[in-house]
Write a protein that holds these residues in place. Structure first.
Motif, PDB file in Angstrom:
ATOM      1  N   PHE A  98       0.823  -1.213   0.000  1.00  8.21           N
ATOM      2  CA  PHE A  98       0.000   0.000   0.000  1.00  8.21           C
ATOM      3  C   PHE A  98       0.859   1.267   0.000  1.00  8.21           C
ATOM      4  CE2 PHE A  98      -4.230  -1.689   1.960  1.00  8.21           C
ATOM      5  CZ  PHE A  98      -4.506  -2.325   0.774  1.00  8.21           C
ATOM      6  N   GLY A  99       2.057   1.165   0.570  1.00  6.56           N
ATOM      7  CA  GLY A  99       2.943   2.324   0.572  1.00  6.56           C
ATOM      8  C   GLY A  99       3.337   2.780  -0.817  1.00  6.56           C
ATOM      9  N   ARG A 100       3.197   1.917  -1.798  1.00  2.77           N
ATOM     10  CA  ARG A 100       3.572   2.264  -3.175  1.00  2.77           C
ATOM     11  C   ARG A 100       2.410   2.856  -3.971  1.00  2.77           C
ATOM     12  NH1 ARG A 100       8.141   3.602  -3.545  1.00  2.77           N
ATOM     13  NH2 ARG A 100       7.995   3.382  -5.805  1.00  2.77           N
ATOM     14  N   TYR A 101       1.237   2.954  -3.362  1.00  2.00           N
ATOM     15  CA  TYR A 101       0.058   3.384  -4.121  1.00  2.00           C
ATOM     16  C   TYR A 101       0.230   4.760  -4.788  1.00  2.00           C
ATOM     17  CZ  TYR A 101      -4.697   4.088  -5.645  1.00  2.00           C
ATOM     18  OH  TYR A 101      -5.794   4.320  -6.426  1.00  2.00           O
ATOM     19  N   PRO A 102       0.856   5.743  -4.137  1.00  2.00           N
ATOM     20  CA  PRO A 102       1.009   7.049  -4.822  1.00  2.00           C
ATOM     21  C   PRO A 102       1.764   6.950  -6.147  1.00  2.00           C
ATOM     22  CG  PRO A 102       1.465   7.275  -2.487  1.00  2.00           C
ATOM     23  CD  PRO A 102       1.357   5.801  -2.754  1.00  2.00           C
ATOM     24  N   TYR A 103       2.561   5.909  -6.314  1.00  2.00           N
ATOM     25  CA  TYR A 103       3.341   5.729  -7.535  1.00  2.00           C
ATOM     26  C   TYR A 103       2.665   4.745  -8.488  1.00  2.00           C
ATOM     27  CZ  TYR A 103       6.730   7.532  -4.181  1.00  2.00           C
ATOM     28  OH  TYR A 103       7.347   8.274  -3.217  1.00  2.00           O
ATOM     29  N   SER A 104       2.170   3.622  -7.944  1.00  2.00           N
ATOM     30  CA  SER A 104       1.689   2.528  -8.783  1.00  2.00           C
ATOM     31  C   SER A 104       0.209   2.616  -9.108  1.00  2.00           C
ATOM     32  CB  SER A 104       1.957   1.190  -8.082  1.00  2.00           C
ATOM     33  OG  SER A 104       1.113   1.062  -6.933  1.00  2.00           O
ATOM     34  N   LYS A 105      -0.572   3.315  -8.279  1.00  2.00           N
ATOM     35  CA  LYS A 105      -2.030   3.341  -8.396  1.00  2.00           C
ATOM     36  C   LYS A 105      -2.604   1.921  -8.455  1.00  2.00           C
ATOM     37  CE  LYS A 105      -1.750   7.800  -8.637  1.00  2.00           C
ATOM     38  NZ  LYS A 105      -1.930   8.584  -7.405  1.00  2.00           N
ATOM     39  N   GLY A 106      -1.947   1.007  -7.723  1.00  2.00           N
ATOM     40  CA  GLY A 106      -2.417  -0.367  -7.664  1.00  2.00           C
ATOM     41  C   GLY A 106      -1.818  -1.294  -8.702  1.00  2.00           C
ATOM     42  N   ILE A 146       5.084   0.344   9.873  1.00  2.00           N
ATOM     43  CA  ILE A 146       6.247   1.202   9.658  1.00  2.00           C
ATOM     44  C   ILE A 146       6.918   0.859   8.334  1.00  2.00           C
ATOM     45  CG2 ILE A 146       8.548   1.805  10.532  1.00  2.00           C
ATOM     46  CD1 ILE A 146       7.385   1.409  13.376  1.00  2.00           C
ATOM     47  N   ALA A 147       6.969  -0.428   8.003  1.00  2.00           N
ATOM     48  CA  ALA A 147       7.526  -0.838   6.705  1.00  2.00           C
ATOM     49  C   ALA A 147       6.707  -0.255   5.557  1.00  2.00           C
ATOM     50  CB  ALA A 147       7.570  -2.361   6.612  1.00  2.00           C
ATOM     51  N   MET A 148       5.389  -0.196   5.702  1.00  2.00           N
ATOM     52  CA  MET A 148       4.542   0.423   4.684  1.00  2.00           C
ATOM     53  C   MET A 148       4.922   1.890   4.483  1.00  2.00           C
ATOM     54  SD  MET A 148       0.379   0.945   4.706  1.00  2.00           S
ATOM     55  CE  MET A 148       0.475   2.053   6.126  1.00  2.00           C
ATOM     56  N   THR A 149       5.175   2.581   5.597  1.00  2.00           N
ATOM     57  CA  THR A 149       5.568   3.986   5.526  1.00  2.00           C
ATOM     58  C   THR A 149       6.928   4.129   4.859  1.00  2.00           C
ATOM     59  OG1 THR A 149       4.336   4.367   7.575  1.00  2.00           O
ATOM     60  CG2 THR A 149       5.893   6.067   6.909  1.00  2.00           C
ATOM     61  N   VAL A 150       7.859   3.239   5.183  1.00  2.00           N
ATOM     62  CA  VAL A 150       9.188   3.269   4.565  1.00  2.00           C
ATOM     63  C   VAL A 150       9.075   3.026   3.058  1.00  2.00           C
ATOM     64  CG1 VAL A 150      11.418   2.085   4.449  1.00  2.00           C
ATOM     65  CG2 VAL A 150      10.414   2.636   6.676  1.00  2.00           C
ATOM     66  N   ALA A 151       8.205   2.085   2.654  1.00  2.00           N
ATOM     67  CA  ALA A 151       8.039   1.771   1.233  1.00  2.00           C
ATOM     68  C   ALA A 151       7.504   2.955   0.440  1.00  2.00           C
ATOM     69  CB  ALA A 151       7.109   0.567   1.067  1.00  2.00           C
ATOM     70  N   GLN A 152       6.830   3.881   1.101  1.00  2.00           N
ATOM     71  CA  GLN A 152       6.290   5.051   0.407  1.00  2.00           C
ATOM     72  C   GLN A 152       7.404   5.951  -0.110  1.00  2.00           C
ATOM     73  OE1 GLN A 152       2.966   6.688   2.550  1.00  2.00           O
ATOM     74  NE2 GLN A 152       2.891   8.545   1.304  1.00  2.00           N
ATOM     75  N   ASN A 153       8.590   5.841   0.502  1.00  2.00           N
ATOM     76  CA  ASN A 153       9.802   6.499  -0.001  1.00  2.00           C
ATOM     77  C   ASN A 153       9.625   8.004  -0.184  1.00  2.00           C
ATOM     78  OD1 ASN A 153      12.477   6.605  -0.857  1.00  2.00           O
ATOM     79  ND2 ASN A 153      11.932   6.326  -3.008  1.00  2.00           N
ATOM     80  N   THR A 154       9.172   8.658   0.874  1.00  2.00           N
ATOM     81  CA  THR A 154       8.983  10.103   0.839  1.00  2.00           C
ATOM     82  C   THR A 154      10.188  10.822   1.449  1.00  2.00           C
ATOM     83  OG1 THR A 154       7.844   9.959   2.969  1.00  2.00           O
ATOM     84  CG2 THR A 154       6.466   9.934   0.977  1.00  2.00           C
ATOM     85  N   ASP A 155      10.313  12.099   1.121  1.00  2.00           N
ATOM     86  CA  ASP A 155      11.380  12.910   1.712  1.00  2.00           C
ATOM     87  C   ASP A 155      11.141  13.124   3.198  1.00  2.00           C
ATOM     88  OD1 ASP A 155      12.602  13.186  -0.761  1.00  2.00           O
ATOM     89  OD2 ASP A 155      11.588  15.069  -1.220  1.00  2.00           O
ATOM     90  N   TYR A 156       9.870  13.237   3.582  1.00  2.00           N
ATOM     91  CA  TYR A 156       9.490  13.523   4.962  1.00  2.00           C
ATOM     92  C   TYR A 156       8.698  12.344   5.517  1.00  2.00           C
ATOM     93  CZ  TYR A 156      10.767  18.211   3.510  1.00  2.00           C
ATOM     94  OH  TYR A 156      11.462  19.289   3.016  1.00  2.00           O
ATOM     95  N   VAL A 157       9.162  11.808   6.642  1.00  2.00           N
ATOM     96  CA  VAL A 157       8.536  10.658   7.282  1.00  2.00           C
ATOM     97  C   VAL A 157       8.087  11.081   8.674  1.00  2.00           C
ATOM     98  CG1 VAL A 157       8.837   8.263   8.015  1.00  2.00           C
ATOM     99  CG2 VAL A 157      10.057   9.101   5.980  1.00  2.00           C
TER     100      VAL A 157
END
Length: 255
Positions: A98-106, A146-157
């Motif tokens: 789910f952390g990749r959704y902003p990039y993959s859209k599923g 937390i791993a989901m948040t890390v996978a989102q790969n944002t500048d700000y966590v």
């Protein structure tokens, strides 16, 4: 850089965050500490746009947060709330995806899968990745989120009490992961913490809130002192220097 300018938030007419101004340095670990009800979680929520503000400004890299497109903001800022509930039965790997959704859209591609693998490895979840969340302990679930948040790969966590439900070993592991995100990958990490000693050992800067206001901010050396802790918590907390770290012996505090 995140700039907070004269931000106020009220609930039922009562200010929970009151005229707060603050700068969060880029590429560092900043911890919010303070007593319950100090406004720490509310401030973090406004920094991610999960919660609206009544007045003031929050700027992400110079742009007011309300002017960011939601999709672009999700690639810049990620947040882990205190309580997380998903209404469907998921495996750890599915949750992290789910952390990749902003990039993959599923529609996951090779780059997304690599980011998921890296996040699972960072949190030591390889052996648990195919298990369902309802088969895990509270601490294991927390690591998965937390791993989901890390996978989102944002500048700000941004993380709101990420050590909840974790035993000592995994709490230390999480804080080391967050330090690596900052030190190795240049992420800006902002954490709400209740344990002043985790804040002392792993933060570049510490911000103390009380009654909705910032009462002190500075380095661990400046913040973890009997004088500062007395102002923040209204307790006389002895401070020891242990292996170069300032440790508040709060279990022996007097009132």
């Amino acid at each position: 850089m995140i700039e907070i300018r004269n931000v106020t938030k009220r609930y039922g007419g009562r200010p929970v965050v009151s005229d707060v101004s603050l700068t969060i340095p880029k590429g560092q670990v900043t911890s919010f500490i303070g007593p319950n009800g100090a406004g720490k979680s509310t401030l973090l929520s406004m920094m991610s746009r999960l919660s609206g503000k009544d007045s003031g400004e929050v700027l992400i890299d110079g742009r007011e947060i309300d002017r960011w497109d939601s999709g672009e903001l999700a690639k810049r800022v990620s947040i882990l709330k205190q309580t997380n509930q998903i209404g469907v039965r998921l495996t750890v790997r599915e949750l992290v995806s789910f952390g990749r959704y902003p990039y993959s859209k599923g529609r996951l591609n090779a780059s997304d899968r690599a980011a998921i693998d890296e996040a699972i490895h960072y949190l030591g979840l390889e052996e648990l990745q195919d298990r369902y969340l309802d088969q895990l302990s509270g601490g294991q679930c927390q690591r998965a989120y937390i791993a989901m948040t890390v996978a989102q790969n944002t500048d700000y966590v941004l993380l709101d009490e990420p050590l909840n439900n974790l035993d000592m070993k995994h709490a230390v592991q999480i804080m080391k992961v967050l330090r690596r995100l900052s030190g190795e990958l240049g992420k800006t990490v902002v954490i709400v913490l209740h344990d002043i000693n985790f804040a002392s050992c792993y933060s570049d800067r510490i911000v103390a809130l009380k009654h909705g206001k910032v009462v002190r901010e500075g380095t661990a050396e400046e913040m973890i002192s009997p004088e500062a802790l007395r102002e923040i918590y209204e307790m006389d907390i002895p401070v020891e220097n242990i292996r170069g770290q300032r440790i508040g012996v709060y279990f022996a505090a007097s009132f």
